[in-house]
Design a protein around this motif. Structure first.
Motif, mmCIF file in Angstrom:
data_model
loop_
_atom_site.group_PDB
_atom_site.id
_atom_site.type_symbol
_atom_site.label_atom_id
_atom_site.label_comp_id
_atom_site.label_asym_id
_atom_site.label_seq_id
_atom_site.Cartn_x
_atom_site.Cartn_y
_atom_site.Cartn_z
ATOM 1 N N TYR A 193 0.820 -1.199 0.000
ATOM 2 C CA TYR A 193 0.000 0.000 0.000
ATOM 3 C C TYR A 193 0.860 1.257 0.000
ATOM 4 N N MET A 218 1.583 1.889 -3.525
ATOM 5 C CA MET A 218 0.448 2.478 -4.235
ATOM 6 C C MET A 218 0.277 3.933 -3.822
ATOM 7 N N LEU A 250 2.584 6.070 -5.672
ATOM 8 C CA LEU A 250 2.089 6.233 -7.047
ATOM 9 C C LEU A 250 1.044 7.344 -7.099
ATOM 10 N N PHE A 278 -2.037 -10.374 -9.163
ATOM 11 C CA PHE A 278 -1.652 -9.510 -8.048
ATOM 12 C C PHE A 278 -2.420 -9.852 -6.782
ATOM 13 N N LEU A 283 3.488 -8.881 -8.056
ATOM 14 C CA LEU A 283 3.277 -7.499 -8.466
ATOM 15 C C LEU A 283 3.974 -7.288 -9.795
ATOM 16 N N PHE A 303 4.474 -4.780 -13.036
ATOM 17 C CA PHE A 303 4.255 -3.436 -13.560
ATOM 18 C C PHE A 303 4.176 -3.441 -15.076
ATOM 19 N N VAL A 348 -1.387 1.090 -13.762
ATOM 20 C CA VAL A 348 -1.835 1.780 -12.555
ATOM 21 C C VAL A 348 -3.358 1.870 -12.537
ATOM 22 N N LEU A 364 -4.552 -1.246 -11.124
ATOM 23 C CA LEU A 364 -4.256 -1.240 -9.690
ATOM 24 C C LEU A 364 -5.284 -0.392 -8.950
ATOM 25 N N LEU A 371 -7.924 -1.439 -6.170
ATOM 26 C CA LEU A 371 -7.834 -0.801 -4.860
ATOM 27 C C LEU A 371 -9.198 -0.261 -4.436
ATOM 28 N N VAL A 406 -8.659 -5.520 -3.297
ATOM 29 C CA VAL A 406 -7.676 -6.417 -3.907
ATOM 30 C C VAL A 406 -7.964 -7.849 -3.483
#
Lengths: 514, 343
Positions: free
Chosen positions: A285, A288, A291, B68, B74, B76, B262, B265, B269, B273
């Motif tokens: 986290y 993230m 990011l 993931f 993970l 990318f 992203v 992701l 989120l 997840v």
């Protein structure tokens, strides 16, 4: 010796192959081209190193992959630009920023205050939120009304591009000083201070671990500094602005470097204390979060400084011209301050290709000394090995965490402000540099400090050599074909090198085996 | 049978709602179901378009969830899985004139190959290093797509455009059919994933996420399980890319960039997840939020997106579905306590 060979055979062979490639690359071009390309590679490598070293220190000690590092690099560059091109904006900003930070500077006092408050469980849980809400409301009320002389992104004649262009040619656009109209000065001052203290207190309440703090005068040094800065920013606003406008561009550049680095340090400290710290138990986290921070940072830069690219003016020390230029040797350069210098018949830009690598080297050595010869460095190195053990030995690792995060962000900001006159400022400079730094670290070893330096230099060199060969072309042996690498190959080549090296050596060239 | 309906009433109701959605929106706007059937222009068509985008995003987010959220890898470079599907479909139809089934065949081949490519890396690197290597592979693909050498096929940095979609499924004239195709694909993929997660293979994948060393100690060769998750993920993402190309008039090279990973992701989120429903919930929230913000705020929408992202990380780390599951237990306990109190 023999066992060293056997252990590191893969690494040595990789280094050997790269050295062979470098000699081959040197054979293919003239000597002056080679020197220039080498210096350019070093320059790109130095900037990359400034970002990568902070990144690797943070990753090594805190286990945080700070993907906002590139954005922080960019913010450093824009901060430096502001000081150089618009000193009046910078002076106006001093007071509110110092006031915002001042609440957090009082960090050690809050646990004492919190232990005095006796509340029921649900109220106790509600209190920090209420405090933060009050603080946000206060900030939201005062900050938009606080007068700051600023450029106008929408209006081209008043946009950063125009200011930058004018500053580059030595002239300055006249600017209107801002005055307190919507709020009175004392109420704005006290309101911001109050908001900051309330907010910081609210945030500190989340940390419920009981601590005993003995107050001494040392706890009040940082808030005293912040308040002095804030008061000076208000009281001597005009004098400070006039002083900065009167400085020569060399000193102004020096001030800009200092301010950008310090603001990076402050930003890093605040970021770690408020955003990163609650998430140490959930590493993914944190990643993230950084990011998201990076996206927010880029948008803020876009909103404040606008989208168009511009260049920060170079200090006069590196920007001379005229009859005597280009300089033929360093004594000649020192006398004339030429922007270029002839080395082996090649024209080398002094700022880009000589000054930046020197700064990179200085930073490399000073951080190396910090890590190897000081108590803090010892704690950091021990923390990289095993931070729980260090904590068990009675050292306040959390404080060291904050310091290292601040140091890393400060280094990135330093890199940003140094890169601003040579690379120029754009919204995307952070992302491309972060990718470079990541590649450099992956090549050199993620948590290895010398690895960061080695990887950065390798990445810089490869990119510059490929760009150079893109201009002159590679004659492929035994054929007539001349292969010219195109610009997209520049990032692709380093990325491929990273993938290959990670497959051969999962820990990078100088990384320790787990 | 009755048990089945009761225990799955949430999913079934959602499905029913999605089937009826185009007609309900049409009715609200005064268009009869017959109108909607012949794809008359109107609010219903617009909502269908938005829903199709959400379905595609859901499929894409699900494919990221399996590596993931379920297996704990993970990556990318995940947007590469999607972009390979999208670009391959476009190139196959536009430059080579292949039919849809033939395109799908090549898609399977390509996605197996790229999963094996990622799998090649798997045994060597772990954790953050795996993230970096996949980031590297993904960026190489992004650079290739952007480069002018293949501009003839990929459209370089402008993006791939001018793909002529077969008329029977063209999103312009046969929007409703496209809607149901996308819905069916999404539901099928969701059921497949549900099955996968509950299968012995999926259980081992969860074990790998929790503690890989322990899973190895129990005698599982974790490499094969991770590879199978990657394969499944790659196939699904390529399918999402396939639908994306058919639906969108232009395939932007951004779909190959880090930003699109992203996005996945972020969707996970928001939704939660590791929860499969979360992908759908997250995709709805993400797409509607993005749409609304862009419409009413404009350029600075990604600032708000970033802020929401940070707030979710800090305060709702388990996402909407994950938090709901946690709290629903508390609600049930509270209810039981209440019942006990009264008798």
């Amino acid at each position: 010796m023999n066992s060293f060979l056997r252990k590191n055979i893969v690494m040595l062979v990789t280094v050997l192959v790269m050295a062979v490639f470098l000699t081959a690359a040197a054979q293919g071009m003239e000597k002056k081209d080679f020197v220039i390309t080498l210096l350019r590679g070093l320059a790109v490598g130095s900037i990359t190193f400034l970002v990568a070293s902070g990144f690797s220190l943070i990753f090594g000690l805190l286990d945080v992959l700070n993907l906002a590092h590139g954005t922080l690099f960019m913010i450093g560059a824009y901060m430096g630009w502001t000081v150089v091109v618009r000193p009046d904006t910078f002076v106006d900003l001093l007071t509110p920023l110092a006031l915002i930070v001042s609440g957090f500077a009082l960090g050690d006092v809050y646990p004492l205050l919190a232990s005095r408050i006796r509340l029921g469980l649900s109220l106790r849980r509600l209190l920090p939120w209420a405090l933060i809400l009050v603080s946000i409301l206060l900030f939201g009320f005062i900050l938009p009304r606080y007068p700051i002389a600023i450029w106008d992104v929408e209006n081209y004649a008043q946009s950063p591009v125009t200011f930058s262009f004018m500053a580059d040619s030595g002239a300055r656009l006249p600017v209107m000083p801002a005055a307190f109209t919507e709020v009175t000065m004392p109420s704005a001052f006290i309101g911001l201070l109050l908001a900051s203290v309330i907010g910081a207190f609210g945030i500190s309440l989340f940390d419920s671990s009981p601590r005993t703090v003995r107050l001494s005068w040392k706890n009040f040094v940082s808030i005293a500094i912040a308040l002095i800065v804030a008061i000076a920013g208000v009281a001597f606003n005009d004098n400070l602005t006039a002083f900065l406008y009167g400085l020569s561009s060399n000193w102004l550049f020096f001030v800009a470097v200092l301010v950008a680095t310090l603001s990076g340090v402050a930003l890093g400290g605040v970021m770690e204390a408020t955003l990163i710290r609650p998430l140490y138990s959930r590493p993914i986290y944190q990643l993230m979060l950084t990011l998201g921070m990076s996206a927010i940072g880029i948008e803020m830069v876009r909103a404040i400084w606008g989208r168009p690219e511009f260049v920060m003016p170079k200090p006069a020390f590196f920007n001379g011209g005229g009859e005597a230029c280009p300089a033929t040797n360093f004594a000649d350069w020192w006398a004339n301050n030429c922007s270029t210098i002839l080395i082996l018949d090649g024209r080398v830009r002094v700022y880009n290709e000589i000054f930046i690598p020197i700064v990179g080297l200085v930073v490399l050595i000073s951080i190396w000394i910090l890590l190897q010869r000081t108590r803090l460095g010892m704690i950091i190195r021990a923390g990289v090995q095993d931070s729980q053990m260090v904590e068990a030995l009675g050292i306040n690792v959390r404080r060291v965490f904050t310091m290292v995060f601040a140091l890393g962000v400060g280094l990135a900001s330093l890199g940003g402000v140094l890169a601003a006159p040579s690379m120029g400022l754009s919204n995307l400079m952070g992302e491309s540099l972060l990718l470079n730094a990541l590649i450099a670290l992956a090549i050199g070893g993620l948590t290895s400090y010398p690895g960061a330096a080695l990887g950065s230099v390798i990445v810089g060199m490869i990119q510059q050599f490929i760009i150079k060969y893109g201009q002159i072309g590679i004659a492929i042996p035994f054929t007539e074909i001349i292969f010219k690498p195109t610009p997209p190959l520049v990032p692709a080549s380093t990325v491929m090198l990273m993938v290959i090296i990670l497959l051969l050596l999962p820990n990078g060239l100088l990384g320790k085996k787990e | 049978m009755k048990n089945f309906f009761i225990s799955h009433r949430g999913s079934l109701l959602t499905l029913l709602g999605l089937i009826l959605l185009p007609f309900l929106v049409g009715l609200l706007n005064g268009a009869s179901p017959a109108d909607v059937f012949v794809n008359g222009n109107g609010q219903s068509k617009f909502i269908q378009g938005l829903a199709i985008e959400i379905f595609i995003l859901t499929i894409y987010a699900l494919s990221f969830d399996v590596i993931f959220g379920i297996t704990g890898l993970l990556s990318f470079g995940h947007s590469m899985f999607f972009a390979v599907g999208a670009y391959l479909t476009g190139i196959a139809i536009k430059s080579f004139g292949l039919s849809l089934p033939a395109t799908l065949g090549w898609l399977v081949v390509a996605s197996v190959v790229q999963a094996l490519l990622f799998g090649l890396v798997l045994p060597r690197v772990k954790g953050i290093t795996f993230a970096l290597v996949t980031l590297g592979l993904g960026s190489v693909f992004h650079i290739l797509v952007m480069s002018s050498e293949f501009g003839e096929y990929t459209g370089a940095d402008v993006g791939l455009q001018g793909v002529i979609v077969p008329a029977f499924i063209s999103p312009a004239t046969e929007r409703l059919r496209f809607y149901f195709v996308a819905l069916t694909v999404m539901v099928l993929i969701y059921l497949l994933y549900q099955r996968f997660v509950n299968s012995p293979t999926g259980r081992v994948c969860v074990a790998i996420r929790e503690n890989e060393g322990r899973a190895q100690m129990l005698g599982y060769n974790t490499f094969y399980f991770k590879l199978s998750a990657l394969l499944l993920s790659s196939l699904t993402a390529a399918l999402a890319g396939f639908l994306h190309t058919l639906y969108q008039p232009i395939v932007s090279p951004n779909t190959a960039g880090l930003g699109y990973t992203v996005t996945a992701l972020l969707i996970l989120l928001i939704g939660g997840v590791g929860t499969l429903n979360g992908a759908f919930v997250g995709a709805i929230v993400f797409r509607l939020l993005d749409y609304g913000l862009r419409r009413y705020i404009g350029e600075s929408a990604s600032f708000i997106n970033g802020a929401i992202y940070v707030l979710f990380v800090l305060f709702i780390p388990y996402g909407i579905v994950g938090t709901w599951r946690l709290k629903s237990l508390q609600i049930k306990q509270g209810w039981e306590r209440l019942l006990k109190m009264f008798g």
